[in-house]
Design a protein around this motif. Structure first.
Motif, PDB file in Angstrom:
ATOM      1  N   GLY A 140      15.621  41.053  45.346  1.00 30.93           N
ATOM      2  CA  GLY A 140      15.016  41.049  44.289  1.00 30.93           C
ATOM      3  C   GLY A 140      15.686  41.210  43.160  1.00 30.93           C
ATOM      4  O   GLY A 140      14.920  41.853  42.118  1.00 30.93           O
ATOM      5  N   SER A 189      17.332  39.181  41.087  1.00 30.10           N
ATOM      6  CA  SER A 189      16.788  38.216  39.816  1.00 30.10           C
ATOM      7  C   SER A 189      15.576  38.750  39.444  1.00 30.10           C
ATOM      8  O   SER A 189      14.915  38.348  38.410  1.00 30.10           O
ATOM      9  N   ASP A 224       8.099  32.510  41.548  1.00 30.04           N
ATOM     10  CA  ASP A 224       8.157  31.189  42.068  1.00 30.04           C
ATOM     11  C   ASP A 224       7.560  30.063  41.101  1.00 30.04           C
ATOM     12  O   ASP A 224       7.959  29.122  41.120  1.00 30.04           O
TER      13      ASP A 224
END
Ligand code: ADP
Length: 370
Positions: A124, A126, A327
Motif C-alpha cells: 500500500g 502508492s 482503483d
C-alpha cells in the motif's frame, strides 16, 4: 583550442555577482567542487535550501560566464544546499566513469522532497503516497507527486489522470494535474503494457528527468513514490534526490518479517532522515457492520518503531473503500474528506510537515515529556 584551467574558470566566475550583496560568487565562497576535465566543467553554487528558486538566474549566469570561455565543451552548474561539509558536485559530462556524485542538486522551486518507500511491493505504498499528498494539499500546501515507481507506475490510475503531458518547448514537460496535485509519472510517458527493463543508469535518468525537466512551479512539498524494495535502484534514488526525509510504509506482517527495517537501514546509509513509519492494512474494517478485526498481529509497527527509535505516524485499516476509491481514481482523502480515513491521512501529513518544516526552517523543537 586548449581547455581552460581551473584558474581561468574561477576568473570567469569572479565576474558573476550576486545582486543582493553585489559581491561575486567566488568571493562569497559559493563555488564548490569545481572540476575541469578536457574542456568539461562542473561546479556547484551553495545556496540556502529554502531559497534555491531565487538563485536559479544566478546559476544560469554563472554557467553562461564559463561557457563563454575558449575551449569549454560543456558546463554543468548545480545549486546545492549550504552545508558545513561541502558536497561534491556531479562529475563533468564526458567523464563517464567518475566517482558517484555526493552532491544532491536542489530543484529550484521545490522546497521539500519526501520519499515514500516500502521494504517490498503490495503493502500500500502508492495508496499511502497519494493520500498523504492529498493530505498535504488539504492542509493548504502546494503539492506535487512524482511516481518514481517506474516498474509499476500507479499514479495515473490512482489520480484518475490519462493522456500525455504537454511540452511548450519540446524540453520541459508540463505536469499533469488533478485534485490540486501536480503529478508526473512514467505511466504518462509509456504505454501501460510496454515491458520495461530498466537498468541502473536508465532508472536514474528517468527519475532525474521527471524531477528536473518538469515545470513543477513553486511547491512546498514533492512526494516521491519510490519503487518498492531496498535494492540498488532504490538506494541510488535515495542517494541522488535531495530528500528532506522518508516515510516508510509497512504492513503488520512485513514488520514481523523485518522488511521495514531494511528500508530504514537503506535511508540511514544515505543519511536521509526517516520521518516515520505508517502501518497499512493494520486491522480489518468490516464493510457491513464496521466491526474491527485484528487479523494480523495489530500494533507490531508501533512497537517496532519504538524499538528502532523511529516515529510511528499512524495506522490505516484494511478497508475495501480504500481499495475501491484508489482503483477508481478518486482516493479516499478526496472521496470522503470528512471520513475517518481522510482524517488519519491529514493528521499524518500534518505531522510529517511539522517534522520537515522544523528541519529546514528552524531547529527541531525538543519535546520533553514529564
Ligand atoms: P504498493 O505501492 O505497495 O505496491 P498499492 O498502494 O499499489 O501498493 O496497493 C496494492 C493494492 O492494495 C491496491 O489495489 C490498493 O488499492 C490496495 N490497498 C492498499 N492499501 C489498502 C488498504 N488500507 N485497504 C484496502 N486496500 C488497500
Amino acid at each position: 583550442m586548449t581547455a581552460p584551467s581551473e584558474q581561468q574558470v574561477l576568473d570567469a566566475l569572479r565576474t558573476v555577482r550576486d545582486t543582493a550583496s553585489g559581491k561575486d560568487v567566488v568571493s562569497l565562497g559559493m563555488v564548490s567542487g569545481l572540476a575541469v576535465r578536457d574542456g568539461h566543467v562542473a561546479f556547484a553554487l551553495e545556496v540556502p535550501r529554502a531559497r534555491a528558486a531565487e538563485f536559479e538566474p544566478l546559476r544560469r549566469t554563472a554557467e553562461q560566464a564559463v561557457d563563454a570561455l575558449d575551449g569549454v565543451l560543456s558546463v554543468s552548474a548545480v545549486l546545492t544546499a549550504e552545508s558545513a561539509a561541502k558536497p561534491a558536485p556531479p562529475p563533468p559530462r564526458g567523464h563517464a566513469h567518475g566517482a558517484p556524485a555526493a552532491a544532491k542538486p536542489l530543484v529550484p522551486g521545490i522546497t521539500n522532497i519526501v520519499a515514500v518507500a516500502s521494504g517490498k511491493g503490495g503493502v500500500g505504498k502508492s495508496t499511502t503516497a497519494v493520500n498523504l499528498a492529498l493530505g498535504f494539499a488539504a492542509n493548504g500546501l502546494r503539492v506535487g507527486i512524482l511516481d518514481a515507481d517506474i516498474y509499476g507506475p500507479s499514479m495515473p490510475r490512482m489520480l484518475g489522470i490519462s493522456g500525455k503531458p504537454n511540452s511548450r518547448d519540446g524540453k520541459i514537460l508540463e505536469p499533469m494535474e488533478n485534485y490540486g496535485l501536480k503529478c508526473m509519472s512514467m505511466g504518462f510517458l509509456v504505454a501501460e503494457d510496454t515491458p520495461m527493463i530498466w537498468r541502473g543508469p536508465m532508472v536514474m535518468s528517468a527519475l532525474n528527468q521527471m524531477l528536473r525537466d518538469v515545470n513543477w512551479g513553486e511547491l512546498d512539498i514533492l512526494v516521491v513514490d519510490l519503487p518498492p524494495g531496498t535494492g540498488d535502484a532504490q538506494l541510488t534514488m535515495a542517494q541522488q534526490v535531495p530528500l528532506a526525509g522518508a516515510v516508510i510504509v509497512s504492513t503488520p506482517q512485513d514488520i514481523a518479517l523485518l522488511d521495514a527495517r531494511k528500508g530504514l537501514n537503506m535511508f540511514r546509509k544515505v543519511d536521509v532522515p526517516v520521518l516515520g513509519i505508517v502501518e497499512n492494512m493494520s486491522y480489518f474494517c468490516c464493510p457491513n457492520c464496521g466491526h474491527r478485526s485484528e487479523i494480523f498481529s495489530h500494533g507490531g509497527a508501533r512497537l517496532e518503531a519504538e524499538r528502532l527509535g523511529v516515529e510511528f505516524l499512524g495506522e490505516v485499516p484494511l478497508d475495501i473503500v480504500i481499495r475501491e476509491t484508489s482503483d477508481e481514481g478518486h482516493p479516499i482523502v478526496v472521496a470522503q474528506p470528512d471520513g475517518e480515513h481522510a482524517r488519519v491521512f491529514r493528521g499524518m501529513a500534518q505531522r510529517v510537515w511539522e517534522k520537515i518544516a522544523g528541519q529546514t526552517q528552524r531547529p527541531a523543537p525538543r519535546i520533553v515529556i514529564q
